[in-house]
Write a protein that holds these residues in place. Structure first.
Motif, short mmCIF file in Angstrom:
data_model
loop_
_atom_site.label_atom_id
_atom_site.label_comp_id
_atom_site.label_asym_id
_atom_site.label_seq_id
_atom_site.Cartn_x
_atom_site.Cartn_y
_atom_site.Cartn_z
N ASP A 38 0.84 -1.20 0.00
CA ASP A 38 0.00 0.00 0.00
C ASP A 38 0.87 1.25 0.00
O ASP A 38 0.60 2.21 -0.71
CB ASP A 38 -0.91 -0.02 1.23
N LYS A 41 2.42 1.77 -3.34
CA LYS A 41 1.44 2.27 -4.29
C LYS A 41 1.28 3.78 -4.15
O LYS A 41 1.23 4.51 -5.13
CB LYS A 41 0.10 1.57 -4.03
N SER A 46 1.75 6.27 -8.25
CA SER A 46 0.69 5.60 -8.98
C SER A 46 -0.61 6.38 -8.85
O SER A 46 -1.65 5.95 -9.31
CB SER A 46 0.50 4.17 -8.46
#
Lengths: 123, 390, 237
Positions: A38, A41, A46
């Motif tokens: 997480d 990300k 992203s």
């Protein structure tokens, strides 16, 4: 007798709950990897889709889409001078968010169930 | 008499605690674990959604303008004339000024956000699920949720009840990953928005972008401009960021406070569960003391039991929350923390799982299991064994 | 009454009294002015009807309870005022206690119950298992090592209790009605274990009605209503 004792010992050591600790360790590793995933990300840009959208619209939305409503972030102060929630019900107040939370609004138009949506192949 | 091996002792006590939980009292352990899950799962979910919204909000502020100017009419926002762009464009330190119309309207039964931007600034880099960018007047890009709800695909034409004469054609659909505020948003040109709202030559706000490092200069000049001309309402990026931080910290604090109260109310539940077999537990402790266990040994074993239960509860709750949000998009539970998503949210539920969240869950879990349990164990351990074994 | 501290005196009790307060007004004097001494390798029996204070006396001698009055000495050391943790260490190091009601942990197997005293000493699981099995085998329970107490008969549970008391090879063993409510075969095995211990030099103090335990006894104390009413010297230790 020795074989029996060894078998009994193996049975004992296997049933000592170590397997439960192993399961817990695996779960912990899984949780840690999810956390890392997480974080990766979010930190790895992203979120470019979000950023390009916000650049395109000049920054819209900041809270005002979450419940419970009793918090400071209920509206976007860039677009509204007051938090409508505090002045409820005030005519004309409205949130700039997909979530219209408990706002009494008198709009000039009335909500209609029948939409005037025309597909190109119907033209 | 045995030689004393301290390190091995701790390992023995740890294994005994594990055996107690898994083999000897599996039912009680399961009840406590389920209770912990029931308490921690919504907590973790709420915090993760809150963090997700906060992260998206930060992006909204970071990628927005340095200053937002709207008209001020008696404390309410008021539109500004488009020509007043010159007031701001010429200020020292200003890089560019972008006029914008942001409004709302009903589409069907839903309120949607309308954003109108100058054609020259309509970007091709918008993240689209399908379709293309706007190229002509009357073309719009709709949010994914709207597109799904009303089956608005490329080529669909519609009007908004606020202005039946203004027709729009859908040319693209925003990607669901464009933050939650894109879900029910219609993106169009400034001219189209002006016609829709019958705001000819008016805008709802100006976005001012300063040259790098010139924000303070622009700030000063904007305030001078405000004193000189018609009243304006100004918001700077710094102000918004501080507001955002304060708001979310407050919200997180409120959430945490709320859950601490919930935890406090759950303590009796946990105590009741711990109480199941408390007579047996008393005798067990008494016997351990009788055969030579010290009080600290008994407490250490109880501590290991609580730590293992807390760790298991917090870890499983975290995994469940993660899978529920990421895998099932917060089915059922998101509606308690996000307004209007319903049972099945039709946009990706924002979430962010931070280590601090996991640690808080573990800490609260420990506090819950240790409350009462450790004190009860200590009280029993210091009581002479003969009294308890009678 | 005082008793001389001999060089080989393991236990010495002087003027022991124990009062249990049931409520503000009601109390029970379980022991009244008990004075005795037990020598090394001696086999002592406490006899008396139910409620005579045998269990209370045994608990105090085993450092499981504290006297209301009097002093108690173990191997010459005054343990009357010692803290609970010091008493724990004494129990762990010197004393094996066999309870009347077995007091086995219901959710542990036989070998686990036997090896409980070894856990805080840092003895590894394998070693604990082997030693517990050896003891259980001596007591005829080699087929029952993994059985939980509810799967064992009363006699078998008592034998497990005996094994637990012996696992640390204590110098002093205190047994409260070790052969009550058990079958004769189990009783025989318990007696054999006691004999073996005494042969190794352990001191044995037993509270019992069972006459079969009187065979090799050195001293019998008779208790009635918490007092020692008689002392019989049967055999020299």
């Amino acid at each position: 007798m020795e074989r029996k004792k060894n078998k009994a010992l193996r049975h004992t050591l296997a049933s000592s709950g170590l397997w439960a600790i192993l399961f817990l360790a695996l779960a912990l590793c899984l949780a840690a990897s999810f956390l890392l995933l997480d974080a990766y990300k979010w930190l790895n840009r992203s979120d470019e889709g979000m950023r390009s959208f916000q650049r395109a619209v000049g920054g819209v939305g900041m809270g005002a889409a979450s419940a419970p409503a009793w918090n400071l972030i209920h509206y976007d102060p860039r677009l509204q001078s007051v938090d409508d929630y505090n002045l409820w019900p005030i005519v004309g107040g409205y949130p700039y968010s997909p979530a219209a939370v408990s706002i009494v609004i008198l709009f000039r138009e009335h909500p209609r169930k029948d939409l005037e949506i025309v597909k190109t192949d119907e033209l | 008499m045995e030689p004393f091996n301290t390190r091995r002792k701790h390992w023995n006590l740890f294994l005994t605690a594990t055996g107690n939980l898994v083999q000897r009292t599996p039912f009680r352990s399961a009840i406590i674990l389920i209770s912990l899950l029931a308490i921690l799962f919504p907590f973790l979910t709420a915090l993760s959604i809150s963090e997700g919204i906060k992260a998206q909000s930060k992006i909204s502020v970071e990628e927005g303008a340095d200053f937002y100017i709207t008209g001020d009419a008696g404390g309410s926002s008021a539109p500004l004339s488009r020509t007043s762009i010159d007031r701001f464009q010429t200020l020292p330190g200003v890089s560019r000024v972008v006029p914008r119309i942001v409004g709302r309207a009903y589409l069907g039964e839903q309120i949607v956000t309308i954003v109108g931007m100058p054609e020259t600034l309509i970007v091709d880099t918008l993240s689209l699920m399908s379709g293309r960018s706007i190229q002509q007047k009357g073309e719009v890009i709709v949010g994914a949720s709207l597109g799904r709800t009303y089956d608005l695909t490329e080529g669909s034409r519609f009007y908004l009840p606020i202005n039946r004469w203004k027709r729009f054609t859908v040319v693209g659909t925003l990607s669901p990953s464009c933050t939650i505020w894109s879900a029910k948003l219609i993106y169009m040109s400034l001219e189209d928005a002006g016609e829709l709202f019958r705001m000819k030559d008016m805008v709802t706000d100006f976005l001012i972008y300063a040259n790098p490092g010139d924000n303070p200069v622009v700030n000063i000049h904007l305030q001078q401009e405000n004193r000189a001309g018609l009243p304006l309402r100004m918001q700077s990026r710094e102000l918004i960021q501080s507001y955002l931080q304060k708001g979310f910290d407050s919200r997180t604090g409120v959430l945490t406070a709320f859950y601490i109260v919930a935890f406090a109310l759950s303590v009796p539940l946990i105590l009741v569960v711990w109480g199941l077999g408390s007579v047996e537990r008393k005798k067990e402790i008494a016997l351990l003391k009788a055969v030579g266990w010290e009080t600290l040994d008994v407490i250490e074993m109880a501590l290991w039991e609580n730590v293992l239960l807390s760790l298991a509860g917090a870890t499983l709750a975290f995994l469940l929350a993660f899978l529920w949000i990421k895998g099932f998009n917060g089915f059922f539970i998101a509606q308690f923390f996000l307004a209007e998503p319903g049972l099945v949210p039709d946009f990706p539920v924002p979430s962010r799982f931070l280590p601090i969240t996991a640690f808080m869950a573990l800490f609260l879990s420990l506090a819950l299991t240790l409350t009462g349990s450790l004190y009860y164990t200590w009280r029993t351990a210091i009581t002479p064994s003969a009294e308890l074994l009678r | 009454m005082t008793i001389e501290q001999g060089l080989d005196t393991v236990i010495r009790a002087e003027g022991l009294s124990k009062t249990f307060r049931l409520s503000r007004l009601r109390k029970v004097d379980a022991l009244k002015d008990v004075t005795l001494a037990v020598s090394k390798n001696e086999y002592v029996v406490f006899r008396g009807p139910s409620g005579s204070g045998k269990t209370t006396l045994l608990n105090i001698l085993g450092c499981l309870g504290r006297p209301s009055l009097g002093r108690i000495y173990l191997n010459g050391e005054d343990v009357t005022e010692l803290g609970e943790e010091e008493l724990c260490r004494i129990r762990r190091k010197n004393i094996g206690f066999i309870f009347q009601g077995f007091n086995l942990l219901p959710r542990m197997s036989a070998w686990e119950n036997v090896s409980i005293p070894l856990i805080p000493l840092g003895v590894g699981e394998r070693e604990r298992f082997l030693r517990a099995c050896a003891l259980l085998e001596r007591l005829g329970l080699q087929e029952r090592v993994h059985h939980s107490p509810e799967e064992l008969s009363g006699g078998e549970q008592q034998r497990v209790s005996v094994a637990r008391a012996l696992i640390n090879e204590p110098d002093l063993i205190l047994a409260d009605e070790p052969t009550s409510n058990i079958d004769s075969d189990s009783a025989y095995k318990v007696l054999a274990a006691f004999a073996s211990l005494r042969a190794k030099g352990s001191t044995l103090v037993v509270a019992t009605h069972d006459h079969t335990l009187f065979q090799e006894v050195n001293t019998v104390y008779h208790l009635i209503d918490g007092r020692i009413t008689d002392k019989e010297l049967k055999k020299r230790p």
